[in-house]
Motif scaffolding. Structure first.
Motif, short mmCIF file in Angstrom:
data_model
loop_
_atom_site.label_atom_id
_atom_site.label_comp_id
_atom_site.label_asym_id
_atom_site.label_seq_id
_atom_site.Cartn_x
_atom_site.Cartn_y
_atom_site.Cartn_z
N ALA A 29 0.83 -1.21 0.00
CA ALA A 29 0.00 0.00 0.00
C ALA A 29 0.86 1.25 0.00
O ALA A 29 0.56 2.23 -0.72
CB ALA A 29 -0.93 -0.02 1.21
N GLU A 30 1.93 1.24 0.77
CA GLU A 30 2.84 2.39 0.78
C GLU A 30 3.47 2.60 -0.58
O GLU A 30 3.62 3.75 -1.05
CB GLU A 30 3.92 2.19 1.83
N ARG A 31 3.86 1.52 -1.25
CA ARG A 31 4.45 1.66 -2.59
C ARG A 31 3.45 2.24 -3.57
O ARG A 31 3.79 3.07 -4.41
CB ARG A 31 4.96 0.30 -3.09
N ALA A 32 2.19 1.82 -3.46
CA ALA A 32 1.16 2.35 -4.35
C ALA A 32 0.96 3.84 -4.12
O ALA A 32 0.84 4.62 -5.08
CB ALA A 32 -0.16 1.59 -4.13
N ILE A 33 0.94 4.26 -2.87
CA ILE A 33 0.75 5.68 -2.57
C ILE A 33 1.94 6.49 -3.05
O ILE A 33 1.78 7.58 -3.61
CB ILE A 33 0.49 5.85 -1.07
N GLU A 34 3.14 5.96 -2.90
CA GLU A 34 4.32 6.67 -3.42
C GLU A 34 4.23 6.79 -4.94
O GLU A 34 4.55 7.85 -5.51
CB GLU A 34 5.59 5.92 -3.01
N ALA A 35 3.78 5.74 -5.61
CA ALA A 35 3.67 5.78 -7.07
C ALA A 35 2.65 6.83 -7.51
O ALA A 35 2.81 7.45 -8.57
CB ALA A 35 3.27 4.40 -7.60
N TRP A 36 1.61 7.03 -6.72
CA TRP A 36 0.59 8.02 -7.09
C TRP A 36 1.09 9.45 -6.95
O TRP A 36 0.43 10.39 -7.41
CB TRP A 36 -0.66 7.82 -6.24
N THR A 37 2.25 9.67 -6.35
CA THR A 37 2.83 11.02 -6.30
C THR A 37 3.68 11.31 -7.53
O THR A 37 4.20 12.41 -7.67
CB THR A 37 3.69 11.21 -5.04
N ARG A 38 3.83 10.31 -8.42
CA ARG A 38 4.60 10.49 -9.65
C ARG A 38 3.68 10.62 -10.85
O ARG A 38 2.57 10.07 -10.84
CB ARG A 38 5.55 9.31 -9.85
N PRO A 39 4.09 11.34 -11.89
CA PRO A 39 3.23 11.50 -13.07
C PRO A 39 2.81 10.16 -13.67
O PRO A 39 3.63 9.26 -13.82
CB PRO A 39 4.12 12.27 -14.04
N ASN A 40 1.51 10.04 -13.98
CA ASN A 40 1.00 8.79 -14.54
C ASN A 40 -0.25 9.08 -15.37
O ASN A 40 -1.37 9.01 -14.86
CB ASN A 40 0.69 7.80 -13.43
N PRO A 41 -0.13 9.35 -16.68
CA PRO A 41 1.14 9.51 -17.39
C PRO A 41 1.65 10.95 -17.37
O PRO A 41 2.84 11.20 -17.56
CB PRO A 41 0.78 9.10 -18.81
N THR A 42 0.74 11.93 -17.17
CA THR A 42 1.16 13.33 -17.27
C THR A 42 1.23 14.04 -15.94
O THR A 42 2.00 14.98 -15.78
CB THR A 42 0.20 14.11 -18.19
N ARG A 43 0.43 13.64 -14.98
CA ARG A 43 0.45 14.28 -13.66
C ARG A 43 0.13 13.24 -12.59
O ARG A 43 -0.49 12.21 -12.87
CB ARG A 43 -0.53 15.45 -13.60
N PRO A 44 0.53 13.51 -11.36
CA PRO A 44 0.28 12.54 -10.29
C PRO A 44 -1.16 12.62 -9.80
O PRO A 44 -1.90 13.56 -10.10
CB PRO A 44 1.25 12.99 -9.20
N LEU A 45 -1.55 11.62 -9.03
CA LEU A 45 -2.86 11.64 -8.39
C LEU A 45 -2.91 12.71 -7.31
O LEU A 45 -3.92 13.37 -7.10
CB LEU A 45 -3.17 10.27 -7.78
N PHE A 46 -1.79 12.90 -6.61
CA PHE A 46 -1.66 13.97 -5.63
C PHE A 46 -0.19 14.34 -5.55
O PHE A 46 0.70 13.54 -5.86
CB PHE A 46 -2.21 13.58 -4.26
N ALA A 47 0.07 15.58 -5.11
CA ALA A 47 1.45 16.09 -5.10
C ALA A 47 2.32 15.36 -4.09
O ALA A 47 3.49 15.08 -4.35
CB ALA A 47 1.44 17.59 -4.80
N GLY A 48 1.74 15.04 -2.94
CA GLY A 48 2.53 14.38 -1.92
C GLY A 48 1.64 13.76 -0.87
O GLY A 48 0.43 14.03 -0.81
N ALA A 49 2.22 12.92 -0.02
CA ALA A 49 1.44 12.21 0.99
C ALA A 49 2.31 11.83 2.18
O ALA A 49 3.51 11.60 2.05
CB ALA A 49 0.82 10.94 0.39
N VAL A 50 1.65 11.76 3.34
CA VAL A 50 2.23 11.21 4.55
C VAL A 50 1.25 10.16 5.06
O VAL A 50 0.04 10.40 5.10
CB VAL A 50 2.46 12.29 5.62
N THR A 51 1.75 8.98 5.43
CA THR A 51 0.89 7.93 5.95
C THR A 51 1.39 7.47 7.31
O THR A 51 2.58 7.59 7.63
CB THR A 51 0.83 6.70 5.01
N LEU A 52 0.46 6.92 8.08
CA LEU A 52 0.81 6.31 9.36
C LEU A 52 -0.22 5.23 9.65
O LEU A 52 -1.43 5.46 9.52
CB LEU A 52 0.84 7.36 10.48
N SER A 53 0.24 4.06 10.05
CA SER A 53 -0.64 2.95 10.40
C SER A 53 -0.19 2.37 11.73
O SER A 53 1.01 2.25 12.00
CB SER A 53 -0.60 1.85 9.33
N ALA A 54 -1.16 1.99 12.57
CA ALA A 54 -0.84 1.45 13.89
C ALA A 54 -1.76 0.30 14.23
O ALA A 54 -2.92 0.25 13.78
CB ALA A 54 -0.95 2.54 14.96
#
Length: 572
Positions: free
Chosen positions: A61-86
């Motif tokens: 899940a973390e890898r997927a969220i990191e990938a969504w901050t990269r252009p796909n194909p022209t722009r990301p899903l969001f500019a950036g993200a911070v996650t925390l799970s407990a």
């Protein structure tokens, strides 16, 4: 020595919340806790494996969220993200990806690399409608003080609110979005100042008869913010600080962050109407901005670490690190479903409940949380003593870039799927995996039939209602007939059913079905999933097919007589 050991064990078993019980439930999805975590539970860092979790789903899940901050194909899903799970008091995962400041304008022109600001674990986010939880908590603090009765008419506390057909609307109806008020009015545009904007909210006529339907409305929480101020004699931000953030030690949570923290604040949207430019350090919501940055529906800024403490305090029944913000019975009522008359819109007192679209596989009747328009979400699951936090700046630079619900759901599902569902019998069980939009079958060998055959098996089902498990039989292996099933276990459907589905019970069921075949027959289990929201999936264990006293198939001893297509034996 044996008597001493037995005595010690008896003490352990009699103690409330015993370590033995906690150990048995930790890391398990199929052994839900019923009560709160111990009030002295304080978050600590650790690994997923240290609390019995499989680290792979969380990492995926973390890898997927990191990938969504990269252009796909022209722009990301969001500019950036911070996650925390407990889970069970341990922060098992955290990540930062992308940029807190990335764009220069609404068109998405990227700033030079040296002017971009990367996300950090302590980045401060405008949490948007997650602010509604703080307002709701403030209301409940006043309820505990005796200053507010949630069943009383709002007009008893705010006489101006009683106009235009609102005399009967209660505090509870505002907390549960059952007031009938419309979702939104443009206060910032149509009224000139804060007093007239507040007056416009209090004067607004309901769009629907109060109590007749669920309508999510900012006006409900704006009104509650005004009520808090009227009943406490303090501003909303002052009361939230005094009763919630300061007792919990939330150092970066509040309204209108100071200039000294601006370098840590994630940028939101470039706004041309009103002409605010690129918004950073001020609340994104235009109505909250027009009310001075402090409003019941929006305005709170926070970090992942601060929200984690709030989430754990709720799991603890209202206390954290020796400080209590609410009594346990208040928290229990807060997380109960107060809107059963509106199926699919389960709602506690301020908290949304059981919303699979962002709670993913963690969703259940007691799972609580909220989302924020800026790209934030908080999911708290008392049944597994777990929570996930996703903070993004998805409106940077434009709200028109789309929804991030897929990311919200992915993070929550990753944590849920890291918890084990243990076979009920023996070392393994049949499992479908987590593939959407597919049909999987588990088919027996051809068996003799006399019209007295019975199929018995155990199953664990955690899906949305449109994902189903069916039991079928066939005389020729070509034409299949549904077998009515009788289920037993916590949360099992009553009577005979043709399909098994559902979530939240987190329990194995025992299933019985009679096969009418008078000659050779085959049985199969058919799992069907649609395009989204699979949940924790389907498990089948301890398959037995009998004819009177004669065993036709014993799945534990004869797995080679069962042909899987899309199923696999999973060993735990």
């Amino acid at each position: 020595m044996a008597r001493l050991a037995a005595a010690v064990m008896a003490v352990v078993l009699m103690a409330g919340g015993s370590e033995a019980m906690a150990e048995s439930a930790a890391g398990r999805f199929d052994r839900p806790w019923q009560g709160f975590a111990p009030a002295n539970t304080v978050l600590r860092a650790g690994s997923a494996a240290s609390v019995g979790l499989d680290p792979a789903p969380v990492a995926e899940a973390e890898r997927a969220i990191e990938a969504w901050t990269r252009p796909n194909p022209t722009r990301p899903l969001f500019a950036g993200a911070v996650t925390l799970s407990a889970h069970n008091g341990v922060i098992v995962s955290r990540s930062e990806a992308g940029q807190a400041v990335r764009y220069a304008d609404a068109a998405g022109t990227e700033l030079p690399a040296e002017r971009q600001v990367p996300m950090r674990s302590d980045t401060i986010f405008d949490v948007a409608s997650v602010s509604k939880l703080f307002t709701s908590l403030a209301v409940l603090c006043l309820v505990e003080d005796g200053s507010v009765d949630i069943h009383a008419p709002v007009a008893a506390y705010l006489p101006a609110f009683g106009s235009n057909g609102k005399k009967s609307i209660t505090v509870k109806q505002l907390l549960t979005h059952a007031s009938g008020l419309e979702p939104f009015i443009p206060l910032w545009r149509d009224w000139p100042d804060k007093p007239t904007r507040i007056a416009a909210v209090l004067d607004r006529a309901p769009k629907y008869p109060p109590g007749s339907r669920y309508v999510y409305s900012d006006l409900n929480l704006i009104t509650l913010g005004v009520l808090v101020e009227a009943r406490s004699g303090k501003s909303l931000d002052a009361l939230v600080a005094e009763r919630i953030t300061e007792p919990l030690g939330l150092r970066d949570t509040g309204y209108n962050p100071p200039a000294a923290k601006l370098h840590r604040v994630a940028t939101t949207e470039f706004q041309s109407s009103p002409p605010r430019g690129m918004v950073r350090g001020e609340v994104h919501d235009e109505n909250a901005w027009s009310l001075g940055g402090v409003a019941g529906h929006a305005g709170v800024f926070s970090t992942a670490d601060d929200l984690a403490v709030l989430a754990q305090a709720i799991l603890n029944g209202g206390a954290y690190a020796g400080r209590r913000i609410l009594r346990a019975e208040t928290v229990r009522d807060m997380l109960a479903n107060h809107t059963p008359q509106f199926p699919g819109n389960d709602h506690g007192l301020g908290f949304e409940l059981n919303q699979r679209w962002y709670m993913g596989a963690l969703a259940g009747p007691r799972t609580a949380g909220h989302t924020g328009f800026t790209g934030t979400s908080l999911v708290i699951d008392p049944a597994s003593r777990s929570f996930t936090i996703l903070l993004t700046n998805r409106v940077h630079p434009s709200r028109a870039w789309g929804s991030i619900n897929v990311a919200r759901e992915r993070l929550a599902s990753g944590l849920a799927r890291s918890m084990a569902v243990r076979p009920r019998h023996g070392p393994d069980a049949w499992f479908t995996g987590w593939t959407d939009a597919t049909t999987s079958t588990l088919t027996s060998a051809r068996l003799p039939g006399t019209g007295r055959a019975r199929v018995t098996f155990d199953t664990f089902v955690d899906t949305e209602s449109s994902d189903t498990l069916q039991l079928e039989w066939s005389a020729d292996g070509q034409t299949w007939h549904s077998l009515p099933m009788r289920a037993a276990g916590r949360g099992a459907p009553p009577g005979e059913v043709g399909v098994l589905a559902g979530a939240g019970h987190r329990s194995w069921w025992t299933i019985n079905a009679d096969v009418p075949a008078t000659g050779p027959f085959t049985v199969r289990w058919r799992a069907i999933t649609d395009g989204r929201y699979l949940g924790r999936g389907f498990y089948v264990d301890r398959i037995l097919v009998t004819d009177g006293d004669r065993s036709l198939l014993n799945g534990e001893k004869e797995p080679h007589l069962i042909a899987p297509d899309g199923w696999r034996l999973q060993t735990c």
